[in-house]
Design a protein around this motif. Sequence first.
Motif, PDB file in Angstrom:
ATOM      1  N   ASP A 270       0.856  -1.184   0.000  1.00 38.63           N
ATOM      2  CA  ASP A 270       0.000   0.000   0.000  1.00 38.63           C
ATOM      3  C   ASP A 270       0.894   1.237   0.000  1.00 38.63           C
ATOM      4  OD1 ASP A 270      -1.623   2.194   0.742  1.00 38.63           O
ATOM      5  OD2 ASP A 270      -3.068   0.854   1.713  1.00 38.63           O
ATOM      6  N   VAL A 271       0.974   1.890  -1.160  1.00 37.77           N
ATOM      7  CA  VAL A 271       1.889   3.021  -1.310  1.00 37.77           C
ATOM      8  C   VAL A 271       1.556   4.134  -0.335  1.00 37.77           C
ATOM      9  CG1 VAL A 271       2.635   4.857  -2.879  1.00 37.77           C
ATOM     10  CG2 VAL A 271       2.437   2.512  -3.715  1.00 37.77           C
ATOM     11  N   GLY A 272       0.262   4.374  -0.099  1.00 34.80           N
ATOM     12  CA  GLY A 272      -0.143   5.431   0.831  1.00 34.80           C
ATOM     13  C   GLY A 272       0.392   5.187   2.227  1.00 34.80           C
ATOM     14  N   VAL A 273       0.257   3.975   2.726  1.00 34.18           N
ATOM     15  CA  VAL A 273       0.767   3.650   4.064  1.00 34.18           C
ATOM     16  C   VAL A 273       2.283   3.772   4.094  1.00 34.18           C
ATOM     17  CG1 VAL A 273       1.005   1.817   5.786  1.00 34.18           C
ATOM     18  CG2 VAL A 273      -1.181   2.158   4.625  1.00 34.18           C
ATOM     19  N   VAL A 274       2.958   3.268   3.050  1.00 33.13           N
ATOM     20  CA  VAL A 274       4.417   3.343   2.996  1.00 33.13           C
ATOM     21  C   VAL A 274       4.885   4.792   3.043  1.00 33.13           C
ATOM     22  CG1 VAL A 274       6.434   2.902   1.545  1.00 33.13           C
ATOM     23  CG2 VAL A 274       4.688   1.142   1.813  1.00 33.13           C
ATOM     24  N   LEU A 275       4.256   5.649   2.278  1.00 33.04           N
ATOM     25  CA  LEU A 275       4.678   7.052   2.236  1.00 33.04           C
ATOM     26  C   LEU A 275       4.375   7.771   3.546  1.00 33.04           C
ATOM     27  CD1 LEU A 275       3.739   8.074  -1.420  1.00 33.04           C
ATOM     28  CD2 LEU A 275       6.023   7.657  -0.474  1.00 33.04           C
TER      29      LEU A 275
ATOM     30  N   ALA B  45       6.831  10.090   8.405  1.00 33.53           N
ATOM     31  CA  ALA B  45       7.008  10.149   9.861  1.00 33.53           C
ATOM     32  C   ALA B  45       8.445   9.878  10.257  1.00 33.53           C
ATOM     33  CB  ALA B  45       6.076   9.143  10.533  1.00 33.53           C
ATOM     34  N   LEU B  46       9.164   9.136   9.416  1.00 31.87           N
ATOM     35  CA  LEU B  46      10.577   8.834   9.688  1.00 31.87           C
ATOM     36  C   LEU B  46      11.506   9.855   9.060  1.00 31.87           C
ATOM     37  CD1 LEU B  46      10.368   4.981   9.039  1.00 31.87           C
ATOM     38  CD2 LEU B  46      10.811   6.067  11.249  1.00 31.87           C
ATOM     39  N   GLY B  47      10.931  10.906   8.448  1.00 37.48           N
ATOM     40  CA  GLY B  47      11.736  11.974   7.873  1.00 37.48           C
ATOM     41  C   GLY B  47      12.240  11.679   6.477  1.00 37.48           C
TER      42      GLY B  47
ATOM     43  N   LEU C 217       4.795   2.506  11.209  1.00 38.87           N
ATOM     44  CA  LEU C 217       3.714   1.848  10.475  1.00 38.87           C
ATOM     45  C   LEU C 217       2.460   1.708  11.329  1.00 38.87           C
ATOM     46  CD1 LEU C 217       5.764  -0.906   8.610  1.00 38.87           C
ATOM     47  CD2 LEU C 217       4.367   0.870   7.527  1.00 38.87           C
ATOM     48  N   ALA C 218       2.616   1.523  12.629  1.00 39.36           N
ATOM     49  CA  ALA C 218       1.449   1.410  13.507  1.00 39.36           C
ATOM     50  C   ALA C 218       0.584   2.667  13.421  1.00 39.36           C
ATOM     51  CB  ALA C 218       1.895   1.170  14.946  1.00 39.36           C
ATOM     52  N   ASP C 219       1.237   3.819  13.322  1.00 40.19           N
ATOM     53  CA  ASP C 219       0.473   5.067  13.180  1.00 40.19           C
ATOM     54  C   ASP C 219      -0.032   5.259  11.756  1.00 40.19           C
ATOM     55  OD1 ASP C 219       0.935   5.733  15.843  1.00 40.19           O
ATOM     56  OD2 ASP C 219       2.838   6.728  15.374  1.00 40.19           O
ATOM     57  N   ALA C 220       0.685   4.714  10.780  1.00 39.35           N
ATOM     58  CA  ALA C 220       0.356   4.963   9.377  1.00 39.35           C
ATOM     59  C   ALA C 220      -0.826   4.150   8.872  1.00 39.35           C
ATOM     60  CB  ALA C 220       1.572   4.694   8.493  1.00 39.35           C
ATOM     61  N   VAL C 221      -1.133   3.005   9.513  1.00 38.89           N
ATOM     62  CA  VAL C 221      -2.203   2.149   8.986  1.00 38.89           C
ATOM     63  C   VAL C 221      -3.587   2.690   9.315  1.00 38.89           C
ATOM     64  CG1 VAL C 221      -0.820   0.057   8.975  1.00 38.89           C
ATOM     65  CG2 VAL C 221      -2.117   0.658  11.039  1.00 38.89           C
ATOM     66  N   GLY C 222      -3.662   3.750  10.099  1.00 40.21           N
ATOM     67  CA  GLY C 222      -4.949   4.389  10.349  1.00 40.21           C
ATOM     68  C   GLY C 222      -5.888   3.520  11.157  1.00 40.21           C
ATOM     69  N   GLY C 223      -7.117   3.305  10.621  1.00 40.83           N
ATOM     70  CA  GLY C 223      -8.147   2.597  11.372  1.00 40.83           C
ATOM     71  C   GLY C 223      -8.078   1.093  11.314  1.00 40.83           C
ATOM     72  N   ASP C 224      -7.063   0.531  10.710  1.00 40.06           N
ATOM     73  CA  ASP C 224      -6.936  -0.918  10.651  1.00 40.06           C
ATOM     74  C   ASP C 224      -6.366  -1.421  11.980  1.00 40.06           C
ATOM     75  OD1 ASP C 224      -6.353  -3.589  10.130  1.00 40.06           O
ATOM     76  OD2 ASP C 224      -5.875  -3.195   8.031  1.00 40.06           O
ATOM     77  N   ALA C 225      -7.269  -1.737  12.911  1.00 37.23           N
ATOM     78  CA  ALA C 225      -6.851  -2.062  14.271  1.00 37.23           C
ATOM     79  C   ALA C 225      -6.009  -3.325  14.335  1.00 37.23           C
ATOM     80  CB  ALA C 225      -8.084  -2.213  15.165  1.00 37.23           C
ATOM     81  N   ASP C 226      -6.281  -4.293  13.470  1.00 35.09           N
ATOM     82  CA  ASP C 226      -5.528  -5.549  13.517  1.00 35.09           C
ATOM     83  C   ASP C 226      -4.080  -5.336  13.091  1.00 35.09           C
ATOM     84  OD1 ASP C 226      -7.759  -6.962  14.385  1.00 35.09           O
ATOM     85  OD2 ASP C 226      -8.432  -7.334  12.328  1.00 35.09           O
ATOM     86  N   ARG C 227      -3.871  -4.620  11.991  1.00 30.73           N
ATOM     87  CA  ARG C 227      -2.493  -4.369  11.556  1.00 30.73           C
ATOM     88  C   ARG C 227      -1.768  -3.444  12.548  1.00 30.73           C
ATOM     89  NH1 ARG C 227      -4.917  -5.253   6.599  1.00 30.73           N
ATOM     90  NH2 ARG C 227      -3.818  -6.832   5.391  1.00 30.73           N
TER      91      ARG C 227
END
Length: 883
Positions: A268-273, A278-280, A329-339
């Motif tokens: 998922d390019v959006g999550v990766v970006l 967030a990592l600068g 990534l935990a912050d980047a996945v948004g509402g996907d509680a499992d991931r």
Amino acid sequence: MSLAGRAAELAALDDVLAAARNRTGRALALLGDPGAGKSSLLAEAADRARPMRVLRATGAEPEAGLAFAALHQLLRPVAHLAEDLPGAQRDAVRGALGLAESRTDDRFLVSAAVLSLLVEAAEPDGLLCVVDDFQWFDRASADTLLFAARRLRTESVSLLIAARDTAEVRHALRGAEQLRVAGLDDRSAATLLVGSTPAVAAELTTLTKGNPLALSELAELLTPAQLSGAAPLPDPLPVGDVFGEQVARLPEDTRLVLLVAALEGLGDVGVVLRAATALGIGADALHAAEQAGLVAVDGAALRFRHPLIRSAVYTGAGSALRRRVHGALADAVGGDADRRARHLADAALGPDEAVASALAESAHRARERGGYADAAEALGRAAALTPEPGARARRLAEAAGAAWLGGRPGQAQSWLAAAQDLAADEDLKAELSQLRGRFELNSGDAAEAMRIFLDAAGDRVELLSDAAEAASYVGDTAVAIEVGRRAEALDDSYLRSMLVGTAALQAGDTERGTAVLRSALREPGDDAVSLLWASSAASHLGEVDAAADFATRAGRVARVSGMVGTLPVVLEFAATAERMNSRLTHSAALSEEALTLAREAGYTNSAAAHLANLAMVAAIQGREDECRAHANEALAIAIPHRVGLRVGVASYALGLLDLGLGRVEAAHERLTALTTAGPGAGHPIAVWGSTGDRVEAAVAAGDLDAARASVDFIERWSVNATTARARALVARCRALIENDAVPLYEQALTLLAADSGADYDRARTALLLGERLRRDRRVGEARRHLRAAAETFGRLGARPWEQRALGELRAAGESGQRAEPVALEQLTPQELRIARLVAEGVSNKDVAARLFLSPRTVEYHLYKVYPKLGVTTRTELARLLGQ
């Protein structure tokens, strides 16, 4: 990548495609080392599949713990077809795919729903499912697909799986056909090494073991002079970590964005970006990785050029950096509680209750969708991150229960032991003991289960009932009596009445035991567990017909309510009931179905029960080799596991086989041995159930004292029985030892006349009466009974008994002819199960839901059933099957 040298593999792929087109679906697993060319073979198969529909899924290591993640990827293009499935299957598959709220806790129901969805998706041209990197599938998806793979033989669906060749993968795929994708030979390898001489090609093939990926990379890395042999080959060859070296040469930001992509896993390019930001790190770093040829970006999707690149990125990063990326990534996945929960867990440096709670909640969601194995893994991780010992023990207990229901008994035992070491709370200790006892009762030592339940029970009626159930499997009357004594002090309830009444009967207080059980049986409840207790109570009252009725009802309730986790156990009783009600073919069909489920669920002792029942049916029908095979397999499980009930039934089957085939001395010896076998090696119910045959064998063998002792036993056991079949059995047994036998046989036949389930008992009685009348020279009367017996035995497929009746009929002066094979014998077990339910008035969709099939499969089988049976309507089918 070239497919030179893959003629054998391509032929195998063509066979798989042909199977789907011919409605004889197959599953084939391609196993090999990384770079062996498995993905290229899958791509070629997908191209050759046209115009078939092709569904694809590729496993991703970061998703290996997310229940049904891979399945969602595979089925996403056809998810809309779920609306055409039976209601329970529709809801189960939609829940598993995250398309709707689901509360099913039934993994088999989800698996059946997926199979139905695949069959729907196969219309009109067939379906090929292409699965790559299976070793990284989440367990729920893997189990579900393998469930379907074992049931494709009559579908227009084929499944191709590619996976790394490891012992773990081979074990997981043990039910599927496997094909090893080995390295290329010298000639085929040379096609990848353009410009190489035969000698150089041969040397490179030896050094790389013919691995196509390694050879392709060498073709890029070596100079023309090296390939032609004009210059020496580098030593060592640059193939050990080609991708690692490429990654190591990249700028730091590019390596970091590749690590983000590797740990994100979905592409998922959006999550990766978002995580990279967030990592600068900016988007330029991702562009650089793409320009380096390591990843490809297509719109919102990102993929690594080869899985080994992802592995190289992961391996090249330290654990501290990986934790940092997981945190982003935990912050980047948004509402996907499992991931989010899993990234938080991977980012954790030590115990953290907040992270553990998030993982536990994710596990509960997976369990509600039927993803038990993945729920177990998440709960196990949650336990490891839980600071407080009591809470950790609770999560370990939940992990053990989920692992058991997910078909991972070894893992379940490990977590259970860890939970027991930590548990301090008495209620949790009792729960853990109950869980441990259940593990033992279902797949281990039944006597040990009995001890566990009894030690932990205290004043808990549920644990006392578990102890009584285990005692009933072992055949330990003393423990059953002890359970009843302890239950006396508890509050009145249906379960308490069952325990107290059964114990009183076994202790010899027949008046009180009968009164208590009959009172409870007036309102047995309508759930499967209550009905099974009612069946057990009726057995102890000596009423086989009532016991069979309750067991049959329990089986129907279990199917409708989706109790598939316990369905193999419930079907033990239902299959036995069908046999007792003279529906031998139906009984065998149920046991064959349940045997498959029991093996898939890891319910070893339930498998023994169904093997013993299959041995009984084969014994009645005179199929000696089959009887012995089933009985011996049942005994091999039941004897070391001390499941006396199944030892008794399997041994009874061998004795009945001998009796039917005229080996009366052997039958007498076997059946008499049942009466002296103690707990774990025999069972009172087997002694009771075999009494009629035991008396007949003793009389035939000339041991009248043993025959009289058996008659006395059945009279005592049946003293409070009120049903016609119970009284008829007593009359038949007494007739065998009385001089004035004819009136007793006639009494038995009169009692059985209105019993629709007593065909076999009635035929056995008619045979004995006919034999007695012929010996008394009343041949005219004898013929009528012998003819009726022969006809019934023929209809039931009880060939030894039919031959005996026909022989007696010929001796009475009538030319007895063998009956034509009954129509039902032409049906396969699957066809018979479907026909049986349809005859009961069940719709095609509901038949599919109950038998873990698709509606189309049900229709396909009915299309073959009707002409086989010579019927054209459901009404005619119901009439033929006696509904």
